[in-house]
Enzyme design. Structure first.
Site, short mmCIF file in Angstrom:
data_model
loop_
_atom_site.label_atom_id
_atom_site.label_comp_id
_atom_site.label_asym_id
_atom_site.label_seq_id
_atom_site.Cartn_x
_atom_site.Cartn_y
_atom_site.Cartn_z
NE ARG A 183 7.72 -5.70 -10.94
CZ ARG A 183 8.08 -4.77 -10.06
NH1 ARG A 183 9.12 -3.98 -10.31
NH2 ARG A 183 7.43 -4.62 -8.92
CG ASP A 469 7.29 -3.18 -3.03
OD1 ASP A 469 8.35 -2.85 -2.47
OD2 ASP A 469 7.02 -2.87 -4.20
C1 LIG Z 1 8.95 -0.95 -5.39
C2 LIG Z 1 7.95 -1.42 -6.37
O1 LIG Z 1 8.14 -2.39 -7.02
S1 LIG Z 1 6.48 -0.59 -6.48
C3 LIG Z 1 5.44 -1.71 -7.40
C4 LIG Z 1 5.03 -2.85 -6.58
N1 LIG Z 1 4.14 -2.46 -5.50
C5 LIG Z 1 2.83 -2.32 -5.72
O2 LIG Z 1 2.39 -2.56 -6.83
C6 LIG Z 1 1.92 -1.86 -4.61
C7 LIG Z 1 0.52 -1.69 -5.11
N2 LIG Z 1 -0.37 -1.16 -4.10
C8 LIG Z 1 -0.99 -1.95 -3.22
O3 LIG Z 1 -0.75 -3.14 -3.18
C9 LIG Z 1 -2.00 -1.32 -2.30
O4 LIG Z 1 -2.34 -0.05 -2.75
C10 LIG Z 1 -1.52 -1.18 -0.84
C11 LIG Z 1 -1.23 -2.54 -0.28
C12 LIG Z 1 -0.28 -0.32 -0.75
C13 LIG Z 1 -2.64 -0.52 -0.04
O5 LIG Z 1 -3.74 -1.35 -0.15
P1 LIG Z 1 -5.08 -1.12 0.68
O6 LIG Z 1 -4.77 -0.67 2.05
O7 LIG Z 1 -5.91 -2.34 0.50
O8 LIG Z 1 -5.76 0.07 -0.06
P2 LIG Z 1 -7.21 0.62 0.18
O9 LIG Z 1 -7.93 -0.12 1.25
O10 LIG Z 1 -7.10 2.08 0.31
O11 LIG Z 1 -7.89 0.28 -1.23
C14 LIG Z 1 -9.03 0.93 -1.69
C15 LIG Z 1 -9.43 0.31 -2.99
O12 LIG Z 1 -8.40 0.51 -3.94
C16 LIG Z 1 -7.99 -0.72 -4.48
N3 LIG Z 1 -6.55 -0.66 -4.71
C17 LIG Z 1 -5.59 -0.24 -3.88
N4 LIG Z 1 -4.40 -0.31 -4.48
C18 LIG Z 1 -4.63 -0.78 -5.72
C19 LIG Z 1 -3.78 -1.06 -6.81
N5 LIG Z 1 -2.47 -0.84 -6.75
N6 LIG Z 1 -4.33 -1.55 -7.94
C20 LIG Z 1 -5.66 -1.75 -8.02
N7 LIG Z 1 -6.52 -1.50 -7.01
C21 LIG Z 1 -6.00 -1.01 -5.88
C22 LIG Z 1 -8.34 -1.74 -3.43
O13 LIG Z 1 -8.44 -3.02 -4.04
C23 LIG Z 1 -9.63 -1.19 -2.90
O14 LIG Z 1 -10.65 -1.53 -3.81
P3 LIG Z 1 -12.22 -1.64 -3.35
O15 LIG Z 1 -12.58 -0.30 -2.83
O16 LIG Z 1 -12.92 -1.98 -4.61
O17 LIG Z 1 -12.28 -2.70 -2.31
O1 LIG Z 2 10.39 -2.07 -8.73
C1 LIG Z 2 10.52 -0.94 -8.38
C2 LIG Z 2 11.40 -0.53 -7.34
O2 LIG Z 2 11.41 0.65 -7.01
O3 LIG Z 2 12.09 -1.41 -6.81
MG LIG Z 3 11.87 -3.36 -7.75
#
Ligand SMILES: CC(=O)SCCNC(=O)CCNC(=O)[C@H](O)C(C)(C)COP(=O)(O)OP(=O)(O)OC[C@H]1O[C@@H](n2cnc3c(N)ncnc32)[C@H](O)[C@@H]1OP(=O)(O)O
Ligand SMILES: O=CC(=O)O
Ligand SMILES: [Mg+2]
Length: 569
Positions: A183, A469
């Protein structure tokens, strides 16, 4: 025609001779030099981005001007609606190109920033798709963006690895991995570290252009002609913007010498005006489309933004604006009907809950909320949905699989003709619910903490057991702005307090004290909480609403190297 593979081989004169990027005519790199970044910012790759910028910059400027005109109309009392001029597209019998088999099944997609370890974890997560994010989940610092391009190139080549020294753990790709979608940023964000002909490049063309240039050949080689690369396209407001993307795709395919229609993109419907343009957007992208997605968080933000001059459409507390509100359910239903009619995926959105490690009861409650949300989506006819965290994937997969069985999607089985007559009123219906002091405080606390993280280079964070986010933080910002502007009465807690500048001043002070207590003095001192507080406070109290939280704040991320880091050989 010179194929991309020839482009990709750097010639001897194009190899780096010093600590500067070798740039084509008219391109100036103002970001830090880094030998790894130089493998991305090759002269040919920059030429490709510059060509896109030169060909499309006026179309982008025009599209952004049109957004301003639409804003003036809404601010003068107008409402978004279906365009009579494009009724023939809505009523026509066309379909989009067939969904490539490789991505027919997208029942669970994980999303995350283009950070090295997270990319590996996401690709290994068991999800069908990983959406690698330069957008809502990424703070667009030079370091993050360029490092992200390096990471994606290594991921596509399957050479990516990561050594977590503290835990002595090495991360590598599994044999089976999720399909990669990327994206890029939205049209509105500049890339202020790359100047082309004296002006900053469009951020999205930099993200798309560099990724495409370096990786497009890997898709036909590994998956066959016509099957990728894949993209998600954010924050569009009108089909004219989709048309620009379609033209960018066609230009890129031609330059690369890959089959027309290889690039496939899912468009996020995440602005209120775009819900009235879904057929038109798919039509413009019909040879490159694999559906639409309910970007629910930006959509809520856009509802507030679109109606910023409509005091009769104020939002209740953020936590009350869910998918069961009539306007949200109508949007999701119509999206499903539209996509399935046109033969493409109707993707669901992101539940904000994430696993709660230290509290099993709370964790189960959060998981139950996710299951409920996903069950509603799959029953409504969505073909897949988003997960914010790998820990949620098994539960989401189970919900979708229980409903869809072995079918890859529901495109041909759930038509939703029952919602064919949804009206503009359904899509615009005022959200219901109360406003509380706790809602006002939470917006403030979340907004400041999110911005503080963003300013230090982290674009998605866990706050109070939810994923935050750029999109979710936008809701906190514009909701505070709206309540302050219209001096709303907080009617949900029996206190009847009016939201005023004085009240906000007190709330900010108290919430900053609470944040300091929660994160600890040391982190508070070292972090950018005070800077974030200043930016957030200004944005909530400015007489004219800023279009985007990240646009003004972006200036705080830009670091120019005054002597430049470009050279022309
Ligand atoms: C509105 C929108 O646009 S939604 C789409 C955009 N937003 C996103 O993509 C958010 C994605 N998610 C994240 O960034 C994270 O999950 C967070 C920040 C919400 C939480 O992160 P953390 O608190 O670090 O999670 P946590 O400590 O429980 O992570 C555990 C493990 O999962 C992994 N992990 C957590 N989320 C993700 C993810 N989305 N993708 C890949 N790996 C992940 C961590 O890297 C960690 O790995 P490790 O055990 O090997 O070290
Ligand atoms: O990108 C996703 C959203 O919910 O905003
Ligand atoms: Mg969005």
């Amino acid at each position: 025609m010179v194929g991309f593979e020839t482009f990709l081989e750097p010639s001897s004169t194009e190899r780096k001779t010093g600590m500067a990027y070798d740039v084509p005519e008219g391109v100036d790199i103002r970001g830090k030099y880094d030998a790894e970044f130089a493998k991305i910012l090759t002269k040919d790759a920059l030429q490709f981005v510059a060509d896109l910028q030169r060909e499309f910059r006026n179309y982008i400027k025009y599209a952004l001007e049109c957004r301003k005109e639409a804003k003036i109309r809404y601010n003068n009392g107008g409402l978004p609606g279906f365009d009579p001029a494009t009724k023939y597209i809505r009523e026509g019998d066309w379909v989009c190109a067939t969904v490539p088999p490789a991505i027919a099944d997208r029942r669970v997609e994980i999303t995350g920033p283009v950070e090295r370890k997270m990319i590996i974890n996401a690709l290994n997560s068991g999800a069908k798709v990983f959406m690698a994010d330069f957008e809502d989940a990424l703070s667009p610092s030079w370091e993050n963006l360029m490092r992200g391009q390096v990471n994606l190139k290594d991921a596509v080549n399957r050479t990516i690895s990561f050594h977590d020294k503290a835990r002595n753990r090495v991360y590598k790709l599994n044999d089976q991995t999720a399909k990669l979608f990327v994206r890029p940023r939205g049209w509105h964000l500049p890339e202020s570290h790359i100047f082309i002909d004296g002006e900053p490049a469009a951020g999205c063309l930099v993200d798309f252009g560099l990724y495409f240039f370096h990786n497009c050949m890997a898709f036909p080689q590994t998956q066959g002609e016509g099957f990728g690369p894949f993209f998600y396209l954010p924050k569009m407001e009108h089909s004219r913007e989709a048309k620009i993307w379609n033209n960018v795709f066609e230009r890129a395919e031609k330059l690369a010498g890959i089959e027309r229609g290889s690039i496939r993109a899912t468009v996020l419907i995440e602005t209120l005006p775009a819900v009235f343009q879904m057929d038109e957007i798919l039509y413009e992208l019909r040879d490159h489309s694999v559906g639409l997605n309910c970007g629910r968080w930006d959509y809520i933000f856009s509802y507030v933004k679109t109606f910023q001059a409509h005091p009769d459409r104020l939002l209740p507390d953020r936590v009350l604006v869910g998918m069961t509100q009539h306007f949200m359910r109508s949007y999701s239903d119509l999206l499903i009907r539209t996509c399935h009619r046109r033969g493409v995926h109707a993707m669901g959105g992101m539940a904000a809950q994430i696993p709660i490690r230290d509290d099993p009861v709370a964790n189960e409650a959060a998981l139950e909320l996710v299951r409920k949300d996903k069950l509603r989506e799959v029953k409504a006819g969505h073909d897949g949905t988003w997960a914010a965290h790998p820990g949620l994937i098994p539960a989401i997969m189970e919900v979708f699989t229980n409903s869809m069985g072995n079918e890859a999607n529901q495109i041909h089985t759930v038509k939703r003709e029952d919602v064919a007559n949804l009206t503009e009123d359904d899509l615009l219906q005022r959200p219901r619910g109360v406003r509380t002091m706790e809602g006002f405080r939470l917006n403030t606390r979340v907004g400041i903490q999110y911005l503080a993280a963003w300013l230090t280079g982290t674009g998605s964070v866990p706050l109070y057991n939810l994923m935050e986010d750029a999109a979710t933080a936008e809701i906190s910002r514009v909701q505070n702005w709206q309540w302050l502007k219209y001096r709303v009465q907080l009617d949900g807690d029996g206190l009847g307090v009016k939201v005023t500048r004085e009240l906000f001043g007190r709330v900010v002070e108290e919430e900053m004290t609470r944040i300091e207590r929660e994160v600890g003095q040391e982190k508070f001192k070292k972090g950018k909480y005070k800077e974030a507080c200043k930016i957030f406070t200004r944005q909530c109290t400015t007489p004219i609403l800023d279009d985007f939280l990240t646009l003004g704040a972006y200036n705080h991320l830009v670091i120019h190297y005054p002597k430049g880091s470009s050279s022309r050989l």
